[in-house]
Design a protein around this motif. Structure first.
Motif, PDB file in Angstrom:
ATOM      1  N   MET A 157       0.867  -1.173   0.048  1.00  0.00           N
ATOM      2  CA  MET A 157      -0.157   0.137  -0.110  1.00  0.00           C
ATOM      3  C   MET A 157       0.938   1.243  -0.047  1.00  0.00           C
ATOM      4  N   SER A 158       0.495   2.183  -0.583  1.00  0.00           N
ATOM      5  CA  SER A 158       0.979   3.521  -0.745  1.00  0.00           C
ATOM      6  C   SER A 158       1.115   4.349   0.486  1.00  0.00           C
ATOM      7  N   ALA A 159       2.076   5.337   0.673  1.00  0.00           N
ATOM      8  CA  ALA A 159       1.706   6.090   1.769  1.00  0.00           C
ATOM      9  C   ALA A 159       0.506   6.922   1.522  1.00  0.00           C
ATOM     10  N   GLU A 160       0.117   7.382   0.444  1.00  0.00           N
ATOM     11  CA  GLU A 160      -1.210   8.132   0.119  1.00  0.00           C
ATOM     12  C   GLU A 160      -2.463   7.281   0.627  1.00  0.00           C
ATOM     13  N   ASP A 167      -6.821   9.270   7.997  1.00  0.00           N
ATOM     14  CA  ASP A 167      -7.714  10.327   8.112  1.00  0.00           C
ATOM     15  C   ASP A 167      -9.114  10.024   8.426  1.00  0.00           C
ATOM     16  N   PHE A 168      -9.494   8.880   7.809  1.00  0.00           N
ATOM     17  CA  PHE A 168     -10.958   8.171   7.981  1.00  0.00           C
ATOM     18  C   PHE A 168     -11.154   7.784   9.618  1.00  0.00           C
TER      19      PHE A 168
END
Length: 321
Positions: A157-160, A167-168
């Protein structure tokens, strides 16, 4: 006085893996610990793995710790406290509401029987959005009442992508510490100590003023309607396959593929220990991903969890090699 921790998370998130990692940390080494384990199934696979870590394990099975077994859980926790361990680690079933497990722990803390340390929730980052669509009420409860949230299955998984999940999670629980670090890199002090969140404080305050509200009553399957509305556990079926033979790993993989392909509803989780030509292996399946790795404990069964599973069909696949 005994310090109690809760390790929460959905099916396959990595609760037992985290407990085994905790037992390696300096903060628990050499200290007497008891683990209360609640398999949502008929077998004691996790118990076997944890026994290998040389700790006392109390097992609650054939039901969920926060409804069918809630009274039994309180009795088991009370009995474990009589052993006067330094730590008790509680691993609820993956379909347990964290708030309802907390109710029992806080009730006993208010009676001066234990010190509640921390509630950790593990979130499967790879499957989080998919699970949220199907099990929103449960996942939100496990997140809301956590003091520390650890992300698992972050490989690839990417950092983004990870930041989006963070955030969620913060919108649901803005106070909890959220970490996507490798668990081996997280210091034991972060896992074992810290302030309890406002939701836990409010739940504690509520129990002091209305101690019986929310607790299991005679004749009720679950003290809260919201739990049974999730899926009432009636839609979840557990199939246990006894596997006394010695398997080739290729045969195991092929059998798993057939079970997944033949199931009308998806298999949510599968776990087992069986014997192969190379020795004992641990099989773990979570949503289209099967892992097979060697273990030092023996076992001869696999547990499947899902909706409307065909028990006869699954057993036939593994017994007709």
């Amino acid at each position: 006085m005994t310090k109690v921790m809760i390790i929460s998370g959905f099916l396959g998130a990595g609760k037992t893996t985290l407990i085994m990692e905790l037992l390696k940390k300096r903060c628990l080494q050499g200290k007497r610990s008891v683990i209360i384990e609640n398999d949502f199934g008929e077998v004691e696979i996790d118990r076997s793995l944890l026994k290998d870590a040389a700790v006392d394990v109390e097992n609650l099975k054939a039901g969920c710790i926060c409804c069918d077994l809630k009274e039994h859980f309180e009795e088991t926790l009370t009995q474990a406290l009589l052993q006067k361990p330094e730590y008790i680690l509680i691993e609820p079933s993956g379909v347990a509401h964290l708030s309802e497990v907390l109710e029992v722990v806080l009730k006993l803390e208010n009676q001066g029987k234990l010190i509640f340390g921390k509630a950790i929730s593990i979130v499967d980052a790879k499957r989080y959005h998919e699970y949220l669509r199907s099990y929103r009420s449960l996942l939100q409860d496990q997140i809301t009442y956590a003091d520390l949230i650890l992300l698992s299955h972050t490989e690839g998984m990417s950092a983004e992508e990870l930041e989006e999940i963070r955030d969620f999670l913060k919108k649901t629980n803005g106070e909890a510490v959220i970490s996507a670090k490798n668990w081996e890199e997280i210091p034991g002090s972060m896992l074992m100590h810290g302030l309890r969140g406002i939701q836990t404080f409010l739940l504690d305050l509520h129990l002091e003023t209305s101690p019986e509200i929310g607790f299991l009553r005679s004749g009720d399957r679950c003290g809260r309607k919201r739990h049974s509305s999730l899926f009432g556990h009636s839609r979840l079926k557990v199939v246990t396959v006894n596997c006394p033979d010695i398997y080739a790993e290729t045969d195991l993989e092929e059998s798993f593929k057939r079970v997944i392909a033949d199931s009308v509803q998806p298999v949510i989780r599968a776990k087992g220990i069986v014997q192969t030509e190379k020795g004992s292996v641990l099989l773990q399946y979570v949503k289209d991903e099967l892992k097979i790795e060697p273990v030092s404990v023996e076992g001869h069964c696999i547990c499947f969890i899902g909706s409307d599973l065909d028990e006869n069909s699954i057993k036939k696949i593994f017994h007709s090699r």
